[in-house]
Write a protein that holds these residues in place. Structure first.
Motif, mmCIF file in Angstrom:
data_model
loop_
_atom_site.group_PDB
_atom_site.id
_atom_site.type_symbol
_atom_site.label_atom_id
_atom_site.label_comp_id
_atom_site.label_asym_id
_atom_site.label_seq_id
_atom_site.Cartn_x
_atom_site.Cartn_y
_atom_site.Cartn_z
ATOM 1 N N GLY A 245 0.776 -1.232 0.000
ATOM 2 C CA GLY A 245 0.000 0.000 0.000
ATOM 3 C C GLY A 245 0.807 1.281 0.000
ATOM 4 O O GLY A 245 0.236 2.380 0.001
ATOM 5 N N GLU A 246 2.136 1.180 -0.044
ATOM 6 C CA GLU A 246 2.936 2.412 0.001
ATOM 7 C C GLU A 246 2.852 3.221 -1.289
ATOM 8 O O GLU A 246 3.320 4.365 -1.329
ATOM 9 C CB GLU A 246 4.398 2.089 0.326
ATOM 10 N N ASN A 247 2.257 2.642 -2.341
ATOM 11 C CA ASN A 247 2.098 3.379 -3.606
ATOM 12 C C ASN A 247 0.710 3.993 -3.746
ATOM 13 O O ASN A 247 0.371 4.524 -4.807
ATOM 14 C CB ASN A 247 2.372 2.446 -4.789
ATOM 15 N N LEU A 248 -0.087 3.974 -2.706
ATOM 16 C CA LEU A 248 -1.443 4.534 -2.786
ATOM 17 C C LEU A 248 -1.413 6.059 -2.792
ATOM 18 O O LEU A 248 -0.455 6.691 -2.316
ATOM 19 C CB LEU A 248 -2.281 4.057 -1.594
ATOM 20 N N LYS A 249 -2.492 6.659 -3.322
ATOM 21 C CA LYS A 249 -2.641 8.108 -3.255
ATOM 22 C C LYS A 249 -2.874 8.507 -1.800
ATOM 23 O O LYS A 249 -3.738 7.951 -1.127
ATOM 24 C CB LYS A 249 -3.813 8.559 -4.122
ATOM 25 N N GLY A 250 -2.083 9.461 -1.343
ATOM 26 C CA GLY A 250 -2.172 9.870 0.054
ATOM 27 C C GLY A 250 -1.023 9.374 0.900
ATOM 28 O O GLY A 250 -0.975 9.636 2.099
ATOM 29 N N VAL A 251 -0.060 8.658 0.267
ATOM 30 C CA VAL A 251 1.154 8.232 0.976
ATOM 31 C C VAL A 251 2.305 9.130 0.528
ATOM 32 O O VAL A 251 2.561 9.266 -0.672
ATOM 33 C CB VAL A 251 1.497 6.755 0.702
ATOM 34 N N TYR A 252 2.977 9.740 1.484
ATOM 35 C CA TYR A 252 4.110 10.624 1.193
ATOM 36 C C TYR A 252 5.342 10.134 1.946
ATOM 37 O O TYR A 252 5.226 9.577 3.041
ATOM 38 C CB TYR A 252 3.848 12.051 1.705
ATOM 39 N N SER A 253 6.508 10.401 1.378
ATOM 40 C CA SER A 253 7.702 10.399 2.219
ATOM 41 C C SER A 253 7.687 11.729 2.967
ATOM 42 O O SER A 253 7.131 12.726 2.483
ATOM 43 C CB SER A 253 8.974 10.299 1.376
ATOM 44 N N ALA A 254 8.287 11.758 4.152
ATOM 45 C CA ALA A 254 8.340 13.021 4.900
ATOM 46 C C ALA A 254 9.091 14.077 4.092
ATOM 47 O O ALA A 254 8.748 15.258 4.131
ATOM 48 C CB ALA A 254 9.011 12.795 6.249
ATOM 49 N N ASN A 255 10.122 13.648 3.349
ATOM 50 C CA ASN A 255 10.880 14.591 2.521
ATOM 51 C C ASN A 255 9.985 15.314 1.521
ATOM 52 O O ASN A 255 10.039 16.538 1.373
ATOM 53 C CB ASN A 255 11.986 13.850 1.762
ATOM 54 N N GLU A 256 9.160 14.529 0.803
ATOM 55 C CA GLU A 256 8.284 15.153 -0.188
ATOM 56 C C GLU A 256 7.257 16.064 0.485
ATOM 57 O O GLU A 256 7.024 17.200 0.040
ATOM 58 C CB GLU A 256 7.557 14.088 -1.006
ATOM 59 N N TYR A 257 6.647 15.570 1.549
ATOM 60 C CA TYR A 257 5.602 16.338 2.231
ATOM 61 C C TYR A 257 6.160 17.664 2.753
ATOM 62 O O TYR A 257 5.578 18.735 2.526
ATOM 63 C CB TYR A 257 5.041 15.504 3.383
ATOM 64 N N LEU A 258 7.306 17.600 3.419
ATOM 65 C CA LEU A 258 7.892 18.814 3.984
ATOM 66 C C LEU A 258 8.413 19.754 2.898
ATOM 67 O O LEU A 258 8.317 20.975 3.025
ATOM 68 C CB LEU A 258 9.015 18.450 4.957
#
Length: 464
Positions: A245-258
């Protein structure tokens, strides 16, 4: 709000109920009177143990003496002898485990608030202090790869020694993790810009939008006349757990999110960078990056934000101050829990995260007690966004384009000795590119040590 330290001069801060919905700086800084009063607590110990606890060896009792006397600009000059980013370090360094941990005052009470005083002095200078005197660049050219804390520290030290220094930054804005990773409420970007402006005053050139390994290679830098290269490219490659499920919409790495929020300003009402405004967010991890991501999610409008961490609170690697701030802002801690899968709705969006309860067993290689899964303890956590904050690795681009540059199996650049010499002559490295993700001040110390090694290398080569 409750104070994390039982000290004489608590740091004025925004109330938790207000700050959890804005990106303004949480800590508001000392007044002159508070700073002078706190600095007067220093005992000026003979052996100066606090200096030994500082990775860049700031002359702490000397600058505190000047603060006590109200000589704030003189205090800044003392700090600047060894630190190139005092306004940053005063905000984000883990002083409680470094200089303040060594403070004799802390044996029977609270240590002197060295970090808060460093911040005060730097802010005072930035508002009304003198400009740095530029140093005339000599004939020797040095290239610095990356404008994070390691690169900036190395560049500043070399510039003060009279070198012509060019910093190459892959992003469109200088600052590295200071601008893309650390949120505005912990480290205002105007502070970072001011510190970088100080580099320009010293005569350092900064070339943005330049990816070393793609735009230019290390070999091409030498061909362009640079006599040494320092690699301070950080550790920006995110790690994932490898669960379904790590490829689902709504999953971010903290790097990308920040990065979307901090560098691309997605938190602004008129921001054009897309980011999910989720209602129920799970952040996986327990370090400072996890706290930053969780607190950003709350400020982006989430109703429930969870920190999911597989060990107990005693093992949390984040600073105590960051954990306390997160709790005050309503972040919920799901400790001794570990994700096993992320679940999807009919449209490929996150709808929940399956977790399993853990218990602590014997210590592992890190010295922390190893988490062991409790059989039959699975449960689903109702969330619509998952942010993975379990660490990062160095980007392999420089390694793959630089012949003869040895790296560790996990991706870090191998160095030999205190100065960061690599397997390639004239190439030095330091900070997260060598150690993996660590602290700002450790990266700065590595940059400064590398600058001294580069200075020695070039001088010895010139004498041959």
């Amino acid at each position: 709000m409750p104070n994390m330290r039982l000290d004489k001069n608590p740091m004025p801060s925004q109330p938790a109920d207000e700050r959890k919905r804005n990106f303004n700086e949480v800590a508001l800084g000392y007044t002159k009177e508070q700073a002078m009063d706190e600095a007067a607590r220093c005992l000026n110990c003979k052996n100066k143990p606090c200096v030994g606890g500082c990775p860049v060896r700031i002359y702490i009792p000397e600058f505190l003496e000047k603060v006590k006397e109200g000589e704030f600009e003189e205090a800044y000059k003392i700090i600047s002898r060894t630190s190139s980013l005092p306004a940053v370090c005063g905000r984000v360094c883990p002083q409680e485990t470094q200089c303040e941990q060594k403070c004799v005052r802390g044996i029977k009470g609270e240590p002197v608030a060295i970090g808060r005083l460093e911040r005060f002095v730097a802010d005072y200078h930035n508002k009304q202090g003198e400009k740095l005197e530029p140093v005339e660049g000599g004939k020797h050219k040095v290239a610095v790869v990356g404008s994070g804390p390691a690169g900036l520290s190395c560049a500043a030290t070399l510039a003060k020694l009279g070198y012509k220094v060019t910093v190459f930054e892959a992003l469109h804005k200088a600052g590295g993790v200071l601008v893309y990773g650390i949120p505005e409420f912990r480290l205002p970007k105007s502070i970072v810009e001011k510190e970088i402006d100080g580099l320009a005053e010293l005569g350092v050139d900064i070339e943005t939008d330049t990816v070393i390994g793609k735009t230019l290679t290390i070999d091409e830098l030498f061909e362009d006349g640079y006599e040494a290269v320092f690699i301070g490219s950080g550790a920006g490659l995110p790690r994932f757990m490898g669960i379904p499920g790590e490829n689902l919409k709504g999953v971010y790495s903290a790097n990308e999110y920040l990065t979307r929020i901090n560098l691309m300003k997605a938190f602004k009402e008129d921001g054009t960078t897309p980011v999910m405004h989720s209602k129920k967010v799970a952040v996986v991890g327990g370090g400072n990056v996890a706290m930053d991501a969780a607190r950003c999610a709350m400020r982006m409008g989430a109703e429930h934000v969870y920190i999911v961490y597989r060990r107990s609170e005693n093992e949390l690697p984040a600073r105590k101050e960051e954990v306390e701030h997160a709790k005050e802002e309503g972040i919920e801690f799901k400790l001794l829990n570990n994700p096993t899968a992320i679940l999807s709705d009919d449209n490929g969006n996150v709808r929940a995260m399956t977790c399993v309860e853990m218990e602590l067993g014997e210590p592992d290689a890190s010295g922390r007690r190893r988490p062991v899964e409790k059989k039959g303890s699975e449960f689903d956590l109702d969330v619509d966004c998952v942010i993975i904050a379990i660490g990062t690795s160095p980007n392999p681009l420089i390694k793959s384009t630089t012949e003869g540059l040895d790296t560790e199996t996990w991706g870090g650049i191998k160095t030999f000795g205190e100065g960061g010499q690599t397997s390639r002559e004239g190439v030095f490295a330091g900070g997260d590119a060598v150690t993996g993700a660590a602290t700002v001040i450790l990266a700065m110390g590595a940059g400064r040590d590398a600058a001294a090694a580069i200075d020695k290398y070039i001088k010895e080569k010139s004498e041959q």
